[in-house]
Design an enzyme around this catalytic site. Structure first.
Site, PDB file in Angstrom:
ATOM      1  N   HIS A 218     -33.131   4.877  30.997  1.00  0.00           N
ATOM      2  CA  HIS A 218     -34.579   4.725  30.736  1.00  0.00           C
ATOM      3  C   HIS A 218     -34.993   5.462  29.467  1.00  0.00           C
ATOM      4  O   HIS A 218     -36.089   6.026  29.388  1.00  0.00           O
ATOM      5  CB  HIS A 218     -35.414   5.228  31.915  1.00  0.00           C
TER       6      HIS A 218
ATOM      7  N   ASN B 231     -39.154   0.605  39.742  1.00  0.00           N
ATOM      8  CA  ASN B 231     -38.617  -0.383  38.803  1.00  0.00           C
ATOM      9  C   ASN B 231     -39.348  -1.702  38.980  1.00  0.00           C
ATOM     10  O   ASN B 231     -40.113  -1.862  39.933  1.00  0.00           O
ATOM     11  CB  ASN B 231     -37.129  -0.621  39.088  1.00  0.00           C
TER      12      ASN B 231
ATOM     13  N   HIS C 177     -40.301  12.587  38.837  1.00  0.00           N
ATOM     14  CA  HIS C 177     -39.323  13.052  39.817  1.00  0.00           C
ATOM     15  C   HIS C 177     -39.709  12.505  41.188  1.00  0.00           C
ATOM     16  O   HIS C 177     -40.851  12.689  41.631  1.00  0.00           O
ATOM     17  CB  HIS C 177     -39.331  14.587  39.823  1.00  0.00           C
TER      18      HIS C 177
ATOM     19  N   TYR D 122     -33.402  14.209  39.242  1.00  0.00           N
ATOM     20  CA  TYR D 122     -34.435  14.215  38.201  1.00  0.00           C
ATOM     21  C   TYR D 122     -34.725  15.625  37.672  1.00  0.00           C
ATOM     22  O   TYR D 122     -34.777  15.852  36.470  1.00  0.00           O
ATOM     23  CB  TYR D 122     -35.710  13.527  38.704  1.00  0.00           C
TER      24      TYR D 122
HETATM   25 FE1  HDE Z   1     -33.597   6.825  38.054  1.00  0.00          FE
HETATM   26  N1  HDE Z   1     -33.173   8.340  36.747  1.00  0.00           N
HETATM   27  N2  HDE Z   1     -31.921   7.239  39.085  1.00  0.00           N
HETATM   28  N3  HDE Z   1     -33.890   5.203  39.251  1.00  0.00           N
HETATM   29  N4  HDE Z   1     -35.212   6.367  37.029  1.00  0.00           N
HETATM   30  C1  HDE Z   1     -33.876   8.673  35.669  1.00  0.00           C
HETATM   31  O1  HDE Z   1     -34.490  10.868  35.075  1.00  0.00           O
HETATM   32  C2  HDE Z   1     -31.212   8.385  38.985  1.00  0.00           C
HETATM   33  C3  HDE Z   1     -33.111   4.804  40.292  1.00  0.00           C
HETATM   34  C4  HDE Z   1     -36.142   5.411  37.340  1.00  0.00           C
HETATM   35  O2  HDE Z   1     -40.008   6.927  32.569  1.00  0.00           O
HETATM   36  C5  HDE Z   1     -33.418   9.944  35.039  1.00  0.00           C
HETATM   37  O3  HDE Z   1     -35.826  12.040  33.693  1.00  0.00           O
HETATM   38  C6  HDE Z   1     -30.187   8.413  39.988  1.00  0.00           C
HETATM   39  C7  HDE Z   1     -33.787   3.819  41.089  1.00  0.00           C
HETATM   40  C8  HDE Z   1     -37.156   5.358  36.330  1.00  0.00           C
HETATM   41  O4  HDE Z   1     -39.243   8.979  32.553  1.00  0.00           O
HETATM   42  C9  HDE Z   1     -32.285  10.415  35.962  1.00  0.00           C
HETATM   43  C10 HDE Z   1     -30.295   7.235  40.666  1.00  0.00           C
HETATM   44  C11 HDE Z   1     -34.988   3.635  40.494  1.00  0.00           C
HETATM   45  C12 HDE Z   1     -36.801   6.334  35.404  1.00  0.00           C
HETATM   46  C13 HDE Z   1     -32.253   9.307  36.994  1.00  0.00           C
HETATM   47  C14 HDE Z   1     -31.389   6.508  40.100  1.00  0.00           C
HETATM   48  C15 HDE Z   1     -35.040   4.505  39.343  1.00  0.00           C
HETATM   49  C16 HDE Z   1     -35.593   6.944  35.867  1.00  0.00           C
HETATM   50  C17 HDE Z   1     -33.101   9.838  33.564  1.00  0.00           C
HETATM   51  C18 HDE Z   1     -29.422   6.730  41.796  1.00  0.00           C
HETATM   52  C19 HDE Z   1     -36.110   2.671  40.901  1.00  0.00           C
HETATM   53  C20 HDE Z   1     -37.525   6.658  34.112  1.00  0.00           C
HETATM   54  C21 HDE Z   1     -34.043  10.748  32.839  1.00  0.00           C
HETATM   55  C22 HDE Z   1     -29.624   7.364  42.978  1.00  0.00           C
HETATM   56  C23 HDE Z   1     -36.689   2.965  42.178  1.00  0.00           C
HETATM   57  C24 HDE Z   1     -38.640   7.605  34.351  1.00  0.00           C
HETATM   58  C25 HDE Z   1     -34.894  11.295  33.867  1.00  0.00           C
HETATM   59  C26 HDE Z   1     -39.369   7.856  33.054  1.00  0.00           C
HETATM   60  C27 HDE Z   1     -34.944   8.000  35.207  1.00  0.00           C
HETATM   61  C28 HDE Z   1     -31.411   9.354  38.028  1.00  0.00           C
HETATM   62  C29 HDE Z   1     -31.749   5.216  40.542  1.00  0.00           C
HETATM   63  C30 HDE Z   1     -36.169   4.546  38.488  1.00  0.00           C
HETATM   64  C31 HDE Z   1     -30.959  10.676  35.310  1.00  0.00           C
HETATM   65  C32 HDE Z   1     -29.191   9.527  40.207  1.00  0.00           C
HETATM   66  C33 HDE Z   1     -33.263   3.166  42.385  1.00  0.00           C
HETATM   67  C34 HDE Z   1     -38.354   4.415  36.286  1.00  0.00           C
HETATM   68  O5  HDE Z   1     -32.590  11.620  36.570  1.00  0.00           O
END
Ligand code: HDE
Length: 711
Positions: free
Chosen positions: A78, A151, A342, A365
Site C-alpha cells: 500500500h 480493501n 492499525h 501495523y
Molecule cells: Fe494490510 N498492511 N496486512 N491488509 N493494509 C499494511 O501497514 C498486513 C490486509 C491494508 O493507507 C501495512 O502501515 C498483514 C488485509 C490497508 O496506510 C502492514 C496482513 C487488508 C493498508 C500490513 C494484511 C489490509 C495496509 C503496510 C495479513 C484488508 C494501507 C504499511 C494478515 C482488510 C493503510 C502499514 C494505509 C497496510 C500488514 C492483510 C488492508 C505491513 C500482516 C486483509 C488498506 O502493516
C-alpha cells in the site's frame, strides 16, 4: 461525582486541532530551524569567491542535512496512496448492537481521514494497475481513534497472517531484477497462487474489473474480516463492514488502464483531488451485515475465514451511516504519507474475532510503523493525533513532542495523586469482549476453512456475460506473461475446480491443454449483488462528475457546443472542448469558441464520453485527422458513450462503428447501445439530452461488436 466518573469533555474538531500546526509561509522570512533569519540561501559560505566551503556555514549544513533525511521507508504494501478528510454520521443509533459512541447519535458527525491505495506498486508507480485497492478510514471519535482498515475486495488471498509475507514476496517484483513493477502478471505470483488454492477466490476478484476502479469515488470498501460489535450489556454481534459509493461502483477496462498508466499515472489520485477541490465531495454509505452470536455456525463456511463473503442474499447489508470526504490534505507527506492505520485502533463497542488473518494484522501495523515513522511517538503526528485526550505513562523516545511535568510516570503512584487514573468500565473504558477459549496448542487450521472452490465458483456464476469475458481475458493476459509452462498449466487445472468452461477458455488463450478428467461439478449458486452489471446494488445511474470530451475544429456549431455544455453541466458532468490546437476556434456562425485543451495533450481514455457537434468544416477537419478519429474509435471500443449532432455523425460514419444505427434524415434522435446521434434541433429541444445523459450514466455499453475496432 468521583474522579472516575468525570465527564469526558467535548473534543475539538479535527480541523480545529490541525489549524495551529498548519505552517503558512505567507509574509514570513526564511530562517534556520532555530529561528535565525537568513539573507542568502543560494551561495554557500566560501573562503574567497573560488575557495572551499567553510564548515561554519551552519545554514548550508542544516539545509543539506535535512534534505539528506527527507525520505522515509515506503510502506511495504500500500505504498502509493491518496488521502482526504471528511465526516461520518450515522443514520440512527446502533445502540442495540454497539456502544461505540460515534454510532449513537445521528445529529453528531465524527471527523475522518481516509487513505486509498494500490497494494503492490512502489510509491511512484501508476494508479491504474490491476491490483486490490486499500480503503482505510480513521474515525477521530470522542472515545479515541477507530481505524477501519479495509480493501475494495471483501476477501483476501490467504487465511492465516503467517502466509502474508509469502504472498507479498510472490506478487512484488522478482528479486533478481526488481521487475515487473506493480503487476501480478509474472511467474512468481502465479507460481504461488497456483500452489495455494485458498487464494483462488480473491484471485477471481483480481482478474475481474473490480481490480480496475474508474475512481476511488466509485469503489466499494470492505472490512473483510468478521469483527464484533458489543453493546452496553456486553452482548456481541458479528459484523462485516461495507462501504458503498453513492456514485455507484464502476470500473475501467484493461486496455484503457494500460494506456492511462502512461498518459496519467496519477489518474485515480488526480480524480479524487480534483473532485474534492471542485466541491464534488465523494460520499459513501456504511453498511453492516449483522450475525447474532448464536448463528456463528449457521453457514457452510467459517465466519473467521477471510477468504469468504457472507452473500448479501443470505445476510442483507444494512445501511447505517454516510461518510463525506470534503477536504484535501494540505501536505501529502505530513498527512497522507505519515498517517498510521492499525486494525487494533479500536474504541469501546468494537472488538475482534479469532480470524487468524486479523489476529496477525493486529500485530503487524504497529510493528511496521515503529520503523516507518521513526520511533514510538508517531501518534503525536498531527494527522494521527486523536481528538480524544490521551494520557498515560509512556515516556520519551524519538520525536517526543510533549512535555510531561511531574515526578511520577508509573502506576500505581501516590506522588502524582494516582494520575492518570484508571477509567471505570461503565464510564467509557475499553473492556475486551469475554469469550471462552480453550484448546490444544497446535499449528493447524480448522476443517471449516477447507473449501477453497465454492465461493470462487459463486463469484464466477454471479458474473454477467461481459464480466466473464473480461475475467477470461485477464487470465489470458496475465498467464500469457508467465514464462514457465508448468505454472500456466497448474493454474488452468485449478480453474477446472471452479468452472470447466472458464478453465477451457483460459487454456485455449495461453496454449496449454484444458484440464483432463471429469469436470468438477458447478454448484450453480449465484449472488446477484456481486455483479457490477447489477443496477440494484452497484449502479448509480448518474452522469455527475463524468468527464465528456467535445471534439471541435474551426467551423464547429457554436450553438451545439453551448447547448451540450449547458445540459451536461446541469447533470453535473464536466465538459471540455478539445480542439486541434489550444486557444480559440472560429464557429460556423462567425463566433469564437475557447478550447479547453489541445487534443494531442489528452486522449479518449481520460474521458467517460466523446461528443461530436455539427458544423461542416469542423467535421471535415476532424474526419481528416487520425487523432480525432482515434478518440471516437477508442471510446467506442472501451464501451463509452459516443454522441454526435447533425453532420457530426459523419465522423462516426468515417470511423465505422460496426452494427450501430446512426441518425439519418428524418430521425430526431437514435440511441443504439450508448451511441447517441440526432438532429441539432433535438439538442435545442432537450430531446437529445435525456438519452445522452442516460448513456453516460450507464457508464459502459459492452453489448457492442467492438473487437474489430482497431484502437
Ligand atoms: Fe494490510 N498492511 N496486512 N491488509 N493494509 C499494511 O501497514 C498486513 C490486509 C491494508 O493507507 C501495512 O502501515 C498483514 C488485509 C490497508 O496506510 C502492514 C496482513 C487488508 C493498508 C500490513 C494484511 C489490509 C495496509 C503496510 C495479513 C484488508 C494501507 C504499511 C494478515 C482488510 C493503510 C502499514 C494505509 C497496510 C500488514 C492483510 C488492508 C505491513 C500482516 C486483509 C488498506 O502493516
Amino acid at each position: 461525582m468521583s474522579a472516575h466518573e468525570a465527564p469526558v469533555p467535548d473534543p475539538p474538531d479535527k480541523q480545529e486541532q490541525l489549524d495551529p500546526v498548519r505552517d503558512h509561509a505567507e509574509g514570513t522570512h526564511l530562517t534556520t530551524n532555530t529561528g535565525t533569519r537568513i539573507d542568502d540561501t543560494d551561495n554557500s559560505l566560501r573562503a574567497g569567491e573560488r575557495g572551499p566551503t567553510l564548515m561554519e556555514d551552519f545554514h548550508f549544513r542544516e539545509k543539506i542535512t535535512h534534505f539528506d533525511h527527507e525520505r522515509i521507508p515506503e510502506r511495504v504494501v500500500h505504498a502509493r496512496g491518496a488521502g482526504a478528510y471528511g465526516h461520518f454520521r450515522p443514520y440512527a443509533s446502533l445502540a442495540e448492537f454497539t456502544k461505540a459512541d460515534f454510532l449513537q447519535d445521528p445529529e453528531r458527525s465524527t471527523p475522518v481521514f481516509v487513505r486509498f491505495s494500490t497494494v503492490a506498486g512502489s510509491r511512484g508507480s501508476a494508479d491504474t494497475v490491476r491490483d486490490v485497492r486499500g480503503f482505510a478510514t480513521k474515525f477521530y471519535t470522542r472515545e479515541g481513534n477507530y481505524d477501519l482498515v479495509g480493501n475494495n475486495f471483501p476477501v483476501f488471498f490467504v487465511q492465516d497472517a503467517i502466509k502474508f509475507p509469502d504472498f507479498v514476496h510472490a506478487v512484488k517484483p522478482e528479486p533478481p531484477n526488481e521487475i515487473p513493477q506493480a503487476q501480478s502478471a509474472h511467474d512468481t505470483f502465479w507460481d504461488f497462487v497456483s500452489l495455494q488454492p485458498e487464494s483462488l477466490h480473491t484471485v477471481m476478484w483480481l482478474m475481474s474489473d473490480r481490480a480496475l476502479p474508474r475512481s476511488y469515488r466509485m469503489m466499494q470498501g470492505f472490512g473483510v474480516h468478521t469483527f464484533r460489535l458489543v453493546n452496553e450489556h456486553g452482548q456481541g454481534t458479528f459484523v462485516k463492514f461495507h462501504w458503498k459509493p453513492l456514485l455507484g461502483t464502476h470500473s475501467l477496462v484493461w486496455d484503457e488502464c494500460q494506456k492511462v498508466a502512461g498518459r496519467d499515472p496519477d489518474y485515480n489520485r488526480r480524480d479524487l483531488w480534483d473532485a474534492i477541490d471542485q466541491g464534488d465531495f465523494p460520499e459513501y454509505e456504511l453498511g453492516v451485515q449483522l450475525v447474532p452470536q448464536e448463528d456463528e455456525f449457521r453457514f457452510d463456511f467459517d465466519l473467521l475465514d477471510a477468504t469468504k463473503i457472507i452473500p448479501e442474499e443470505i445476510v442483507p447489508v444494512r445501511p447505517v451511516g454516510r461518510m463525506v470526504l470534503d477536504r484535501n490534505p494540505d501536505n501529502y507527506f505530513a498527512e497522507t504519507e505519515q498517517v498510521a492505520f492499525h486494525t487494533a485502533h479500536v474504541v469501546p463497542g468494537i472488538d475482534f474475532t479469532n480470524d487468524p488473518l486479523l489476529q496477525g494484522r493486529n500485530f503487524s501495523y504497529l510493528d511496521t510503523q515503529l520503523i516507518r515513522l521513526g520511533g514510538p511517538n508517531f501518534q503525536q503526528l498531527p494527522v494521527n493525533r486523536p481528538v480524544a485526550e490521551t494520557r498515560n505513562n509512556q515516556r520519551d523516545g524519538y520525536g517526543q513532542h510533549r512535555i510531561h511535568p511531574g515526578q511520577s510516570s508509573y502506576a500505581p503512584n501516590s506522588l502524582g495523586g494516582g494520575c492518570p487514573m484508571l477509567a471505570d468500565p461503565d464510564a467509557g473504558a475499553y473492556v475486551h469482549h469475554q469469550e471462552r477459549v480453550d484448546g490444544a496448542r497446535i499449528r493447524r487450521r480448522s476443517d471449516s476453512f477447507a473449501d477453497h472452490y465454492g465461493q470462487a465458483t459463486l463469484f464466477w456464476n454471479s458474473m454477467s456475460g461481459w464480466e466473464r469475458e473480461h475475467i477470461v481475458a485477464a487470465y489470458r493476459f496475465e498467464l500469457g506473461k508467465v514464462v514457465d509452462r508448468t505454472v500456466r498449466r497448474r493454474t488452468v487445472e485449478q480453474l477446472g475446480h471452479i468452472d470447466i468452461g472458464l478453465a477451457a477458455a483460459v487454456a485455449e488463450g495461453i496454449g496449454v491443454p484444458a484440464p483432463e478428467g471429469p469436470p468438477a461439478e458447478n454448484h450453480g449458486r449465484r449472488s446477484a449483488a456481486l455483479s457490477l452489471a447489477n443496477r440494484a446494488t452497484n449502479r448509480a445511474d448518474s452522469a455527475a462528475t463524468r468527464r465528456v470530451a467535445v471534439l471541435a475544429a474551426d467551423g464547429v456549431s457554436g450553438g451545439h457546443v453551448t447547448a451540450l455544455r449547458r445540459a451536461l453541466a446541469e447533470a453535473g458532468a464536466i465538459v471540455e472542448v478539445l480542439g486541434p490546437h489550444d486557444g480559440e476556434l472560429g464557429t460556423a456562425d462567425g463566433g469564437r469558441l475557447g478550447v479547453d485543451r489541445a487534443m494531442n495533450t489528452m486522449t479518449s481514455v481520460l474521458y467517460d464520453a466523446v461528443c461530436v457537434p455539427g458544423g461542416a468544416a469542423s467535421v471535415a477537419a476532424l474526419a481528416g485527422d487520425g487523432l480525432a478519429r482515434h478518440y471516437v474509435a477508442e471510446a467506442f471500443k472501451h464501451g463509452k458513450c459516443v454522441a454526435a449532432l447533425d453532420d457530426g455523425a459523419d465522423l462516426l460514419r468515417r470511423v465505422g462503428l460496426p452494427g450501430v444505427r446512426l441518425a439519418g434524415p428524418g430521425d430526431e434522435v437514435v440511441h443504439d447501445r450508448g451511441v447517441v446521434t440526432g438532429a441539432g434541433t433535438a439538442v435545442a429541444a432537450g430531446d437529445f439530452v435525456t438519452p445522452l445523459i442516460e448513456a453516460i450514466a450507464a457508464h459502459r455499453h459492452f453489448d457492442r461488436d467492438a473487437d474489430q475496432i482497431a484502437a
